[in-house]
Design a protein around this motif. Sequence first.
Motif, short mmCIF file in Angstrom:
data_model
loop_
_atom_site.label_atom_id
_atom_site.label_comp_id
_atom_site.label_asym_id
_atom_site.label_seq_id
_atom_site.Cartn_x
_atom_site.Cartn_y
_atom_site.Cartn_z
N ILE A 120 -15.79 -89.41 -32.29
CA ILE A 120 -14.63 -89.13 -33.14
C ILE A 120 -14.90 -87.99 -34.11
N LEU A 121 -16.07 -88.03 -34.77
CA LEU A 121 -16.36 -87.08 -35.84
C LEU A 121 -16.89 -85.75 -35.32
N PHE A 122 -17.74 -85.79 -34.27
CA PHE A 122 -18.39 -84.57 -33.79
C PHE A 122 -17.93 -84.14 -32.40
N THR A 177 -25.30 -93.70 -40.13
CA THR A 177 -25.90 -92.70 -39.23
C THR A 177 -24.95 -91.55 -38.99
N THR A 178 -23.70 -91.88 -38.73
CA THR A 178 -22.69 -90.85 -38.46
C THR A 178 -22.38 -90.05 -39.71
N LEU A 244 -33.27 -85.45 -39.65
CA LEU A 244 -33.52 -84.14 -39.05
C LEU A 244 -33.17 -84.14 -37.57
N ALA A 245 -33.43 -85.26 -36.89
CA ALA A 245 -33.10 -85.36 -35.46
C ALA A 245 -31.60 -85.23 -35.23
N THR A 246 -30.79 -85.84 -36.11
CA THR A 246 -29.34 -85.76 -35.93
C THR A 246 -28.80 -84.37 -36.25
N ARG A 247 -29.57 -83.58 -37.00
CA ARG A 247 -29.13 -82.20 -37.23
C ARG A 247 -29.52 -81.30 -36.06
N LEU A 248 -30.65 -81.61 -35.42
CA LEU A 248 -31.14 -80.78 -34.34
C LEU A 248 -30.47 -81.07 -33.01
N ASP A 249 -30.02 -82.31 -32.79
CA ASP A 249 -29.49 -82.70 -31.49
C ASP A 249 -28.28 -83.62 -31.68
N LYS A 250 -27.77 -84.17 -30.58
CA LYS A 250 -26.60 -85.04 -30.65
C LYS A 250 -26.89 -86.28 -31.48
#
Length: 299
Positions: A120-122, A177-178, A244-250
């Motif tokens: 929904i968000l991304f 998380t989202t 950092l993982a959520t910024r680098l990947d899905k």
Amino acid sequence: MVEWLVSLEGTEAGKTLALILALQAAFLHAVFGALQKRVTDPWTARTVIDATYATIAAPFAFFIVPWPEPDIWWMFAVAWVIHVAYKSAQAAAYSAGAYTVVYPVVRGTGPVFTVIGAGILFGEVFTKTQWIGVAILVTGILGLAVYNLRHITVDRVKLPLALSLAVLTGGIVALYTTWDAFVIRATENPFTFIAWFFFLDGLAFPIGYLVFRRGYLPRPFAPLAKLGIQGALTAYMSFGGILLATRLDKVGEAAVLRETSVVFSALLGWLMLGESTGPRRIALITLIALGAVVVELGG
């Protein structure tokens, strides 16, 4: 270092680093959960850990990293409210049920809701193989819940409450998380969000402890001080890593892979807390982890 991290966003190298960070977060999050059950009650444990990591984060937030941009302070406020709700629900769940009962359900339901939220968000889209992985994961969760309801004898009266709180906590995990992924992507320097998050997030439980328990901490103090340091360092490596993982990947993939922590939780519950696991529960916990792996490989 900031420039290097930002340059990896959306690249294969960034995806690989996100994978490593998510696996690290999985193991350390299981350690973090076990720490809260080992020394004292979950409320006191969380208070001591939060106070420690807020103290460590303060100089970094005020004097080292750039301050948040004025137009995103409200995002930090929303993140703070969500995390206070998460910690309260999780402490209540740990108070009602055993670690190896509560933890797998919390961490297993979280990615299911996260996948939906990230879509929904991304605008993230999962492949058919990844949805099969999600189905495997959910099967493991439901199987574990049914097994616990049928076979657990200790605190059985509280078991439905513990499982309900665990599912609620899992939903809040997906929400934070989202949302946190949204905020760290909106912040120019990712370490700004990490430092300020730990400082602000660490204030809530200590203040609540002062109000509701008048600041009284059980004695002796030395084990609590040790717990605070161990928990703070683990939280930095675990939560900082997944951010950092959520910024680098899905976001969805990182969140699902993190939930391989349920396998580590079974081992830690046995080694650190002396909780019985058994082959059937281990098989179901492994099924949850397998679903997470299929999601990662299916992408």
